[in-house]
Design a protein around this motif. Structure first.
Motif, PDB file in Angstrom:
ATOM      1  N   ARG A 106       5.323  -2.667  -4.089  1.00  8.86           N
ATOM      2  CA  ARG A 106       4.104  -3.180  -4.006  1.00  8.86           C
ATOM      3  C   ARG A 106       3.402  -2.798  -4.981  1.00  8.86           C
ATOM      4  N   LEU A 107       2.824  -1.892  -4.841  1.00 10.93           N
ATOM      5  CA  LEU A 107       1.873  -2.299  -5.930  1.00 10.93           C
ATOM      6  C   LEU A 107       1.740  -2.398  -7.437  1.00 10.93           C
ATOM      7  N   ASN A 108       3.066  -1.992  -7.728  1.00  9.15           N
ATOM      8  CA  ASN A 108       3.927  -2.001  -9.308  1.00  9.15           C
ATOM      9  C   ASN A 108       3.732  -3.675  -9.372  1.00  9.15           C
ATOM     10  N   ARG A 109       3.997  -4.433  -8.299  1.00  9.94           N
ATOM     11  CA  ARG A 109       4.537  -5.564  -8.337  1.00  9.94           C
ATOM     12  C   ARG A 109       2.340  -6.904  -8.888  1.00  9.94           C
ATOM     13  N   ALA A 110       1.396  -5.768  -7.715  1.00  9.24           N
ATOM     14  CA  ALA A 110       0.622  -5.467  -7.931  1.00  9.24           C
ATOM     15  C   ALA A 110       0.237  -5.719  -9.100  1.00  9.24           C
ATOM     16  N   GLU A 111       0.058  -4.408 -10.263  1.00  9.72           N
ATOM     17  CA  GLU A 111       0.307  -4.133 -11.405  1.00  9.72           C
ATOM     18  C   GLU A 111       0.236  -5.310 -12.105  1.00  9.72           C
ATOM     19  N   ALA A 112       1.901  -5.536 -12.145  1.00 14.84           N
ATOM     20  CA  ALA A 112       2.453  -6.779 -12.776  1.00 14.84           C
ATOM     21  C   ALA A 112       1.266  -8.158 -13.363  1.00 14.84           C
ATOM     22  N   CYS A 113       1.208  -7.849 -11.557  1.00 19.05           N
ATOM     23  CA  CYS A 113       0.467  -9.304 -11.958  1.00 19.05           C
ATOM     24  C   CYS A 113      -0.738  -9.231 -12.332  1.00 19.05           C
TER      25      CYS A 113
ATOM     26  N   MET B 186       0.519 -17.895 -10.742  1.00 17.68           N
ATOM     27  CA  MET B 186       0.402 -16.952 -10.060  1.00 17.68           C
ATOM     28  C   MET B 186       1.131 -16.634  -8.587  1.00 17.68           C
ATOM     29  N   ASN B 187       1.810 -17.473  -7.867  1.00 22.43           N
ATOM     30  CA  ASN B 187       2.380 -17.605  -6.949  1.00 22.43           C
ATOM     31  C   ASN B 187       1.791 -17.395  -5.668  1.00 22.43           C
ATOM     32  N   ARG B 188       0.380 -17.398  -4.993  1.00 24.68           N
ATOM     33  CA  ARG B 188      -0.097 -16.962  -4.579  1.00 24.68           C
ATOM     34  C   ARG B 188      -0.541 -18.143  -3.355  1.00 24.68           C
TER      35      ARG B 188
ATOM     36  N   PHE C 274      -3.770  -9.419  -5.214  1.00 25.93           N
ATOM     37  CA  PHE C 274      -2.104  -9.509  -5.146  1.00 25.93           C
ATOM     38  C   PHE C 274      -1.375  -8.563  -4.555  1.00 25.93           C
ATOM     39  N   MET C 275      -2.057  -7.952  -4.246  1.00 26.22           N
ATOM     40  CA  MET C 275      -1.684  -6.706  -2.594  1.00 26.22           C
ATOM     41  C   MET C 275      -1.026  -7.995  -0.643  1.00 26.22           C
ATOM     42  N   TYR C 276      -1.211  -8.559  -0.437  1.00 26.96           N
ATOM     43  CA  TYR C 276      -0.954  -9.988   0.225  1.00 26.96           C
ATOM     44  C   TYR C 276       0.750  -9.438   0.710  1.00 26.96           C
ATOM     45  N   PRO C 277       0.520  -9.548   1.846  1.00 28.39           N
ATOM     46  CA  PRO C 277      -0.737  -9.254   2.817  1.00 28.39           C
ATOM     47  C   PRO C 277      -1.261  -7.288   3.457  1.00 28.39           C
ATOM     48  N   TYR C 278      -1.223  -6.699   2.273  1.00 25.67           N
ATOM     49  CA  TYR C 278      -1.851  -5.402   2.344  1.00 25.67           C
ATOM     50  C   TYR C 278      -2.884  -5.791   1.854  1.00 25.67           C
TER      51      TYR C 278
ATOM     52  N   ARG D 126      -6.005  -5.198   3.322  1.00 29.18           N
ATOM     53  CA  ARG D 126      -7.086  -4.403   3.858  1.00 29.18           C
ATOM     54  C   ARG D 126      -6.774  -2.695   4.109  1.00 29.18           C
ATOM     55  N   ASP D 127      -4.767  -2.610   4.114  1.00 28.29           N
ATOM     56  CA  ASP D 127      -4.613  -1.277   3.865  1.00 28.29           C
ATOM     57  C   ASP D 127      -5.384  -0.781   2.720  1.00 28.29           C
ATOM     58  N   VAL D 128      -5.250  -1.214   1.270  1.00 27.98           N
ATOM     59  CA  VAL D 128      -5.055  -1.011   0.459  1.00 27.98           C
ATOM     60  C   VAL D 128      -6.489  -0.736   0.006  1.00 27.98           C
ATOM     61  N   ARG D 129      -7.663  -1.756   0.325  1.00 33.56           N
ATOM     62  CA  ARG D 129      -8.840  -1.089  -0.098  1.00 33.56           C
ATOM     63  C   ARG D 129      -9.273  -0.167   1.460  1.00 33.56           C
ATOM     64  N   GLN D 130      -8.593  -0.102   2.327  1.00 37.27           N
ATOM     65  CA  GLN D 130      -9.470   1.024   3.147  1.00 37.27           C
ATOM     66  C   GLN D 130      -8.719   2.163   2.159  1.00 37.27           C
TER      67      GLN D 130
END
Length: 373
Positions: free
Chosen positions: A183-190, A215-217, A248-252, A254-258
């Motif tokens: 999931r993080l790799n995809r967000a980093e790619a974006c 960006m497919n959001r 780019f971490m949808y739907p996570y 909130r988890d990532v910010r925490q």
């Protein structure tokens, strides 16, 4: 991959006199035979139906050796899949002078097998433009614009799919993967490709919506559509701010910010700030392109990425504790290796980096004790 080849182009011809066909010839500064492409589609409405011949008045001097990309394009011109993007002479940009006016540039964009985006932007050209042999309707122009956006969207997704950032490149026997790495790799790619998309659409009215589509959001577009249907006014926070990796971490999200506010990750963020100051800024001219500096930054980026993934893993209600422990032990070993690499860095940077590494190691060891055995 994005390749901007404007300085390598001496002159060119864009022929769209036949509908649904763009005949493009580009002469490079080495004087060789032109690159000749025939692509399905049309130019945008300002030059659709026309033949435009141009000379690049800002072309660079012929290089001693043409970049391998140019040689590759010449070799695959008859076999690769080329897809047209925006081709127009009415791309509006701010002029880079004291007037700060707005001018038009010649903008040529096309894609090669989805993964490669070729872009040319010419602000200083001499040209001849024929009368249109056919006229593009507004509806047809809107359709071509959407097709071009879809081609750019396919380009983005193709590159996101093959991207391997710190979250993936550091995986191995000592660092078993977890779902958060992917999931993080995809967000980093974006985030890696987003600046070029923002540069294209950011200055345009409503450009953030075009960027979201490319960006497919889809979740962002759905939210904006719902607010528009409810007659809500545009939110400046939405339309004006740049996106960050969490977007780019949808739907996570909130988890990532925490997780980013976890004490351990805040300790890592403190060290990241020191690394940026000491390596990227203070000694950037010495280390940015050095083998030692690149190795240090690569190892550190992997540590930070996998640390965040592991914090996210342990934040789940139920998680494999042995996996979390193994990952943390591997991170401690890598941080020890990083500390040993400090000897290759400039002496004036070592003490502050050493202190930061020791503090991070202490907190990582403390975090390991909190993982149930």
């Amino acid at each position: 991959m994005l390749a901007v080849i404007s300085p390598l182009i001496a002159r060119g011809v864009i022929d769209n006199t036949l509908q649904e066909l763009i005949d493009l010839r580009l002469w490079f500064t080495d004087g060789s035979e032109p690159l000749h492409l025939r692509m399905k589609g049309n130019c945008l409405r300002d030059i659709a139906g026309c033949r435009l011949e141009f000379t690049n008045l800002a072309a660079g001097s012929p290089p001693a050796q043409m970049p391998s990309l140019v040689c590759d394009l010449r070799e695959i011109a008859g076999t690769a899949r080329f897809q047209t993007g925006d081709i127009t002479y009415s791309r509006r940009v701010l002029e880079k002078d004291n007037r700060c006016g707005v001018g038009n540039i010649l903008y040529i964009e096309f894609f090669v097998n989805d993964t490669l985006r070729i872009l040319m932007e010419f602000s200083a050209v001499s040209y001849t433009l024929s009368l249109p042999q056919w006229e593009q309707s507004w509806e047809g122009d809107n359709l071509q614009t959407m097709l071009n956006m879809e081609a750019l969207r396919a380009h983005v997704q193709a590159n996101v799919k093959i991207y391997r950032g710190p979250a993936m490149s550091g995986l191995g026997e000592d660092m078993p993967p977890c779902d958060w790495d992917y999931r993080l790799n995809r967000a980093e790619a974006c985030m890696a490709i987003y600046p070029s998309i923002h540069e294209k659409y950011g200055p345009l009215p409503g450009g953030y919506l075009s960027a979201a589509f490319v960006m497919n959001r889809t979740e962002f577009l759905g939210k904006e559509a719902a607010e528009e249907e409810a007659n809500m006014p545009p939110d400046p926070e939405t339309t004006n701010r740049d996106w960050d990796v969490v977007d780019f971490m949808y739907p996570y999200e909130r988890d990532v910010r925490q997780a980013m506010h976890h004490p351990l990750f805040e300790e890592a963020s403190h060290m990241t700030a020191i690394v940026q100051e000491q390596i990227m800024h203070k000694n950037g001219h010495k280390l940015r392109n050095s083998k030692e500096g690149a190795a240090f930054l690569s190892l550190y980026a992997g540590i930070v990425s996998h640390l965040l993934s592991t914090i996210l893993l342990t934040s789940q209600e139920r998680y494999p504790t042995d996996l979390a422990s193994q990952r943390m032990e591997a991170l401690c070993k890598r941080l020890s290796t990083l500390a040993q690499m400090l000897d290759t860095l400039p002496p004036d940077s070592r003490p502050v980096l050493q202190d930061a590494a020791e503090s991070l190691m202490k907190n990582m060891r403390l975090f390991i004790t909190s993982i149930p055995s």
